[in-house]
Design a protein around this motif. Structure first.
Motif, PDB file in Angstrom:
ATOM      1  N   ASN A  12      -0.896  -7.653  -7.461  1.00 12.28           N
ATOM      2  CA  ASN A  12      -0.195  -8.139  -6.279  1.00 12.28           C
ATOM      3  C   ASN A  12       0.281  -6.977  -5.397  1.00 12.28           C
ATOM      4  OD1 ASN A  12      -0.525 -10.823  -7.029  1.00 12.28           O
ATOM      5  ND2 ASN A  12       1.388 -10.862  -8.213  1.00 12.28           N
ATOM      6  N   GLU A  13       0.771  -5.905  -6.046  1.00 12.47           N
ATOM      7  CA  GLU A  13       1.206  -4.736  -5.277  1.00 12.47           C
ATOM      8  C   GLU A  13       0.023  -4.083  -4.561  1.00 12.47           C
ATOM      9  OE1 GLU A  13       3.479  -0.444  -5.850  1.00 12.47           O
ATOM     10  OE2 GLU A  13       2.939  -1.656  -7.610  1.00 12.47           O
ATOM     11  N   LEU A  14      -1.126  -4.013  -5.244  1.00 14.75           N
ATOM     12  CA  LEU A  14      -2.321  -3.432  -4.644  1.00 14.75           C
ATOM     13  C   LEU A  14      -2.752  -4.222  -3.417  1.00 14.75           C
ATOM     14  CD1 LEU A  14      -4.695  -1.431  -4.658  1.00 14.75           C
ATOM     15  CD2 LEU A  14      -5.872  -2.978  -6.246  1.00 14.75           C
ATOM     16  N   VAL A  15      -2.794  -5.530  -3.539  1.00 10.94           N
ATOM     17  CA  VAL A  15      -3.190  -6.389  -2.423  1.00 10.94           C
ATOM     18  C   VAL A  15      -2.230  -6.213  -1.255  1.00 10.94           C
ATOM     19  CG1 VAL A  15      -3.409  -8.779  -1.647  1.00 10.94           C
ATOM     20  CG2 VAL A  15      -4.390  -8.089  -3.846  1.00 10.94           C
ATOM     21  N   ALA A  16      -0.924  -6.161  -1.532  1.00  8.57           N
ATOM     22  CA  ALA A  16       0.073  -6.016  -0.472  1.00  8.57           C
ATOM     23  C   ALA A  16      -0.086  -4.676   0.248  1.00  8.57           C
ATOM     24  CB  ALA A  16       1.476  -6.143  -1.059  1.00  8.57           C
ATOM     25  N   ARG A  17      -0.312  -3.616  -0.515  1.00  8.25           N
ATOM     26  CA  ARG A  17      -0.450  -2.287   0.094  1.00  8.25           C
ATOM     27  C   ARG A  17      -1.733  -2.181   0.922  1.00  8.25           C
ATOM     28  NH1 ARG A  17       2.929   1.849  -1.929  1.00  8.25           N
ATOM     29  NH2 ARG A  17       4.341   1.109  -3.585  1.00  8.25           N
ATOM     30  N   VAL A  18      -2.822  -2.775   0.423  1.00  7.22           N
ATOM     31  CA  VAL A  18      -4.077  -2.760   1.181  1.00  7.22           C
ATOM     32  C   VAL A  18      -3.908  -3.514   2.495  1.00  7.22           C
ATOM     33  CG1 VAL A  18      -6.443  -3.618   1.224  1.00  7.22           C
ATOM     34  CG2 VAL A  18      -5.578  -2.440  -0.803  1.00  7.22           C
ATOM     35  N   ARG A  19      -3.230  -4.651   2.439  1.00  5.95           N
ATOM     36  CA  ARG A  19      -3.011  -5.414   3.669  1.00  5.95           C
ATOM     37  C   ARG A  19      -2.177  -4.616   4.672  1.00  5.95           C
ATOM     38  NH1 ARG A  19      -1.693 -11.311   0.901  1.00  5.95           N
ATOM     39  NH2 ARG A  19      -3.885 -11.974   0.664  1.00  5.95           N
ATOM     40  N   THR A  20      -1.188  -3.901   4.168  1.00  6.98           N
ATOM     41  CA  THR A  20      -0.365  -3.066   5.050  1.00  6.98           C
ATOM     42  C   THR A  20      -1.203  -1.994   5.719  1.00  6.98           C
ATOM     43  OG1 THR A  20       1.623  -3.437   3.723  1.00  6.98           O
ATOM     44  CG2 THR A  20       1.596  -1.489   5.140  1.00  6.98           C
ATOM     45  N   GLN A  21      -2.082  -1.362   4.962  1.00  5.72           N
ATOM     46  CA  GLN A  21      -2.925  -0.316   5.524  1.00  5.72           C
ATOM     47  C   GLN A  21      -3.915  -0.884   6.547  1.00  5.72           C
ATOM     48  OE1 GLN A  21      -2.409   2.909   5.123  1.00  5.72           O
ATOM     49  NE2 GLN A  21      -0.654   2.259   3.870  1.00  5.72           N
ATOM     50  N   LEU A  22      -4.420  -2.073   6.278  1.00  6.95           N
ATOM     51  CA  LEU A  22      -5.334  -2.704   7.232  1.00  6.95           C
ATOM     52  C   LEU A  22      -4.621  -3.028   8.542  1.00  6.95           C
ATOM     53  CD1 LEU A  22      -7.359  -5.099   4.895  1.00  6.95           C
ATOM     54  CD2 LEU A  22      -8.204  -3.030   6.058  1.00  6.95           C
ATOM     55  N   ARG A  23      -3.368  -3.513   8.432  1.00  7.46           N
ATOM     56  CA  ARG A  23      -2.589  -3.774   9.644  1.00  7.46           C
ATOM     57  C   ARG A  23      -2.365  -2.492  10.431  1.00  7.46           C
ATOM     58  NH1 ARG A  23       0.294  -7.483   6.362  1.00  7.46           N
ATOM     59  NH2 ARG A  23       1.908  -5.916   5.964  1.00  7.46           N
TER      60      ARG A  23
END
Length: 206
Positions: A12-23
């Motif tokens: 879940n942390e990985l998914v959240a961080r990837v989404r932040t980087q994509l934004r």
């Protein structure tokens, strides 16, 4: 590096961080595109898609300096649509806009990619081999003049079309590589074309 994650990796942390980087990446791309669009608007005429007078003022000086440094000739062409005010007054400004867009397309068709074409009074800057620069520039200008006259300009969706001609003045750079002086000489040649009957090319005296 913008971020990192420690092991063991939480999904879940990985998914959240990837989404932040994509934004962040999308935001940075949008900013870059906005800057490029603003720069293009600053130097490109929105109606014709040609570079504008501001671009000319920057480019002409550097082009003259380069030509002088390399000992190469450079010719400037100024084009003016004959009786353009009458087009606007008779058929409306929308028709005038259609004429300008059509003219830009015709000039692009007959001028090589090495030339620079600009709107308002369309200005083309051209590097040429020494000896025949002005003669070659005059041939290019005549090709442009003939392309403008070659067929009627459509001015509305109904297919109405009107004849349009152009007067052209050309000048070759002097030893001083002075942009203002070159513009004045080309403009004087344009004035001579118009006073001599329009729809013609005039080269400035050496």
């Amino acid at each position: 590096m913008n971020d990192y994650i420690l092991r063991p990796i939480d999904r879940n942390e990985l998914v959240a961080r990837v989404r932040t980087q994509l934004r962040r990446k999308r935001y940075a791309d949008t900013l870059r595109e906005n800057v490029l669009a603003a720069f293009e608007l600053a130097v490109v005429d929105a109606l014709t898609g040609l570079n504008n007078r501001r671009f000319l003022e920057t480019h002409l000086s550097s082009a003259l300096d380069h030509a002088a440094h390399m000992g190469r000739p450079l010719s400037l062409m100024i084009l003016d649509v004959d009786h353009f005010k009458a087009v606007n007054d008779t058929y409306g400004h929308d028709a005038g806009d259609e004429v300008l867009k059509g003219l830009a397309q015709r000039v692009r068709r007959v001028v090589r990619s090495a030339d620079l074409v600009l709107p308002a009074r369309r200005r083309g800057v051209r590097h040429r081999d020494a000896g025949h620069a002005l003669l070659i520039a005059a041939k290019i200008a005549e090709r442009v003049r003939a392309a403008v006259q070659s067929e009627m300009f459509q001015i509305d969706a109904s297919g109405r079309a009107i004849p349009v001609t152009a007067s052209i003045g050309i000048a070759e750079r002097a030893d001083d590589a002075n942009p203002d002086a070159l513009l004045r000489r080309a403009d004087k040649a344009l004035y001579d074309s118009k006073t001599a009957g329009r729809n013609r090319v005039t080269a400035a005296a050496a």
